[in-house]
Design a protein around this motif. Structure first.
Motif, short mmCIF file in Angstrom:
data_model
loop_
_atom_site.label_atom_id
_atom_site.label_comp_id
_atom_site.label_asym_id
_atom_site.label_seq_id
_atom_site.Cartn_x
_atom_site.Cartn_y
_atom_site.Cartn_z
N HIS A 118 6.40 12.07 3.91
CA HIS A 118 6.13 10.99 4.86
C HIS A 118 6.53 9.67 4.22
CE1 HIS A 118 3.95 8.33 7.58
NE2 HIS A 118 3.52 9.36 8.29
N LYS A 119 7.27 8.82 4.95
CA LYS A 119 7.78 7.59 4.32
C LYS A 119 6.64 6.67 3.86
CE LYS A 119 8.49 4.69 8.43
NZ LYS A 119 9.38 3.79 9.12
N CYS A 120 5.49 6.78 4.49
CA CYS A 120 4.39 5.88 4.12
C CYS A 120 3.63 6.35 2.88
CB CYS A 120 3.45 5.71 5.30
SG CYS A 120 4.30 4.94 6.68
N LEU A 163 0.12 5.39 1.50
CA LEU A 163 -0.91 6.25 2.11
C LEU A 163 -1.02 7.54 1.31
CD1 LEU A 163 -0.27 5.67 5.92
CD2 LEU A 163 -1.62 4.34 4.28
N THR A 203 -5.22 2.98 5.33
CA THR A 203 -4.66 3.00 6.68
C THR A 203 -5.19 1.78 7.44
OG1 THR A 203 -6.51 4.26 7.57
CG2 THR A 203 -4.65 5.54 6.68
N ALA A 204 -4.56 1.46 8.56
CA ALA A 204 -5.06 0.35 9.39
C ALA A 204 -6.51 0.61 9.81
CB ALA A 204 -4.17 0.18 10.62
N GLU A 205 -6.81 1.89 10.11
CA GLU A 205 -8.16 2.25 10.53
C GLU A 205 -9.18 1.95 9.43
OE1 GLU A 205 -5.39 4.05 10.87
OE2 GLU A 205 -5.50 5.44 12.58
N GLU A 252 -1.00 -3.67 11.67
CA GLU A 252 -0.16 -3.34 10.52
C GLU A 252 1.27 -3.81 10.78
OE1 GLU A 252 0.53 0.92 9.18
OE2 GLU A 252 -0.90 0.09 7.74
N THR A 253 1.68 -3.70 12.01
CA THR A 253 2.93 -4.27 12.50
C THR A 253 2.58 -4.86 13.86
OG1 THR A 253 3.73 -2.42 13.82
CG2 THR A 253 4.15 -2.30 11.44
N HIS A 292 3.24 -4.74 4.07
CA HIS A 292 3.16 -5.22 5.45
C HIS A 292 2.66 -6.67 5.45
CE1 HIS A 292 3.57 -1.24 7.30
NE2 HIS A 292 2.75 -0.79 6.38
N HIS A 321 5.09 0.46 -0.20
CA HIS A 321 5.73 -0.49 0.72
C HIS A 321 4.70 -1.54 1.12
CE1 HIS A 321 3.75 2.40 3.37
NE2 HIS A 321 3.73 1.45 4.30
N HIS A 354 0.85 -1.20 0.00
CA HIS A 354 0.00 0.00 0.00
C HIS A 354 0.88 1.24 0.00
CE1 HIS A 354 -0.35 1.01 4.64
NE2 HIS A 354 0.88 0.76 4.30
N CYS A 397 1.56 -1.82 15.97
CA CYS A 397 0.58 -0.82 15.52
C CYS A 397 -0.67 -1.52 15.04
CB CYS A 397 1.12 -0.01 14.34
SG CYS A 397 2.64 0.85 14.65
N1 LIG Z 1 -2.82 5.97 12.64
C1 LIG Z 1 -2.05 5.41 11.67
N2 LIG Z 1 -0.79 5.83 11.50
C2 LIG Z 1 -0.02 5.26 10.56
C3 LIG Z 1 -0.53 4.26 9.74
C4 LIG Z 1 -1.88 3.84 9.92
O1 LIG Z 1 -2.42 2.96 9.23
N3 LIG Z 1 -2.59 4.44 10.89
N4 LIG Z 1 0.27 3.67 8.82
C5 LIG Z 1 1.54 4.02 8.64
C6 LIG Z 1 2.37 3.33 7.61
O2 LIG Z 1 1.60 2.38 6.89
C7 LIG Z 1 3.67 2.71 8.10
O3 LIG Z 1 4.12 1.74 7.18
C8 LIG Z 1 3.54 2.04 9.44
O4 LIG Z 1 4.72 1.42 9.76
P1 LIG Z 1 5.72 1.99 10.87
O5 LIG Z 1 5.00 2.39 12.09
O6 LIG Z 1 6.61 3.00 10.30
O7 LIG Z 1 6.43 0.69 11.18
P2 LIG Z 1 7.66 0.09 10.46
O8 LIG Z 1 7.36 -1.33 10.19
O9 LIG Z 1 8.07 0.89 9.32
O10 LIG Z 1 8.67 0.14 11.68
P3 LIG Z 1 9.81 1.18 11.99
O11 LIG Z 1 10.42 0.59 13.21
O12 LIG Z 1 9.15 2.50 12.27
O13 LIG Z 1 10.69 1.19 10.80
C9 LIG Z 1 2.12 5.11 9.42
N5 LIG Z 1 1.25 5.67 10.40
#
Ligand SMILES: Nc1nc2c(c(=O)[nH]1)N=C([C@H](O)[C@H](O)COP(=O)(O)OP(=O)(O)OP(=O)(O)O)CN2
Ligand SMILES: [Zn+2]
Length: 117
Positions: A22-24, A15, A81-83, A105-106, A30, A28, A13, A109
């Motif tokens: 923003h890196k997202c 965002l 987003t995860a939400e 998502e991770t 998951h 990338h 996905h 998170c």
């Molecule tokens: N409220 C939300 N915030 C974020 C979402 C989301 O869905 N809801 N999603 C993202 C990104 O998709 C991002 O890829 C999330 O991954 P991240 O937290 O950066 O975790 P990583 O696996 O990349 O771990 P790091 O340790 O930070 O490298 C962002 N925010």
């Protein structure tokens, strides 16, 4: 009684609601974990709240649409987003007693959609 069933999705996905810095915002992926929570009485004959196999049957069409797909391309998931993934799943599952959809998502998170009923 509450029962839970977990599924795994491998999906990409990006965002669309974040700035380009923003890196997202970049493409990338998951390994998502989806947990369905169902609440109800335990049937005295089966001993089940609901058969886990029934959950598998109900979730299979959604799994098919999400797993190994680019989520932005899934109708209704333009900004995955995860939400919004949890909401998308919750609004499409017709499972009696469905109380919650959790999308990890991770491992650190996640988002939780609760049934409005
Ligand atoms: N409220 C939300 N915030 C974020 C979402 C989301 O869905 N809801 N999603 C993202 C990104 O998709 C991002 O890829 C999330 O991954 P991240 O937290 O950066 O975790 P990583 O696996 O990349 O771990 P790091 O340790 O930070 O490298 C962002 N925010
Ligand atoms: Zn991401």
């Amino acid at each position: 009684m509450r029962i839970c069933r977990a599924y795994t999705l491998e999906s990409s996905h990006q965002l669309t609601g974040v700035p380009p810095t923003h890196k997202c915002s970049r493409l990338h992926g998951h390994q998502y974990r989806v947990v369905l929570t169902i609440e109800g009485p335990v049937d005295p004959v089966s001993g089940f709240v609901i058969d886990f196999w029934e959950l598998d049957r109900a979730f299979a069409p959604l799994h098919e649409q999400l797993d190994h797909h680019h989520l932005n391309d899934v109708p209704g998931l333009g900004n995955p987003t995860a939400e919004l993934i949890a909401t998308w799943i919750g609004e499409r599952l017709a499972i009696p007693g469905l109380r919650r959809v959790t999308v990890y998502e991770t491992p650190d998170c996640w988002a939780e959609w609760d049934s409005p009923a």
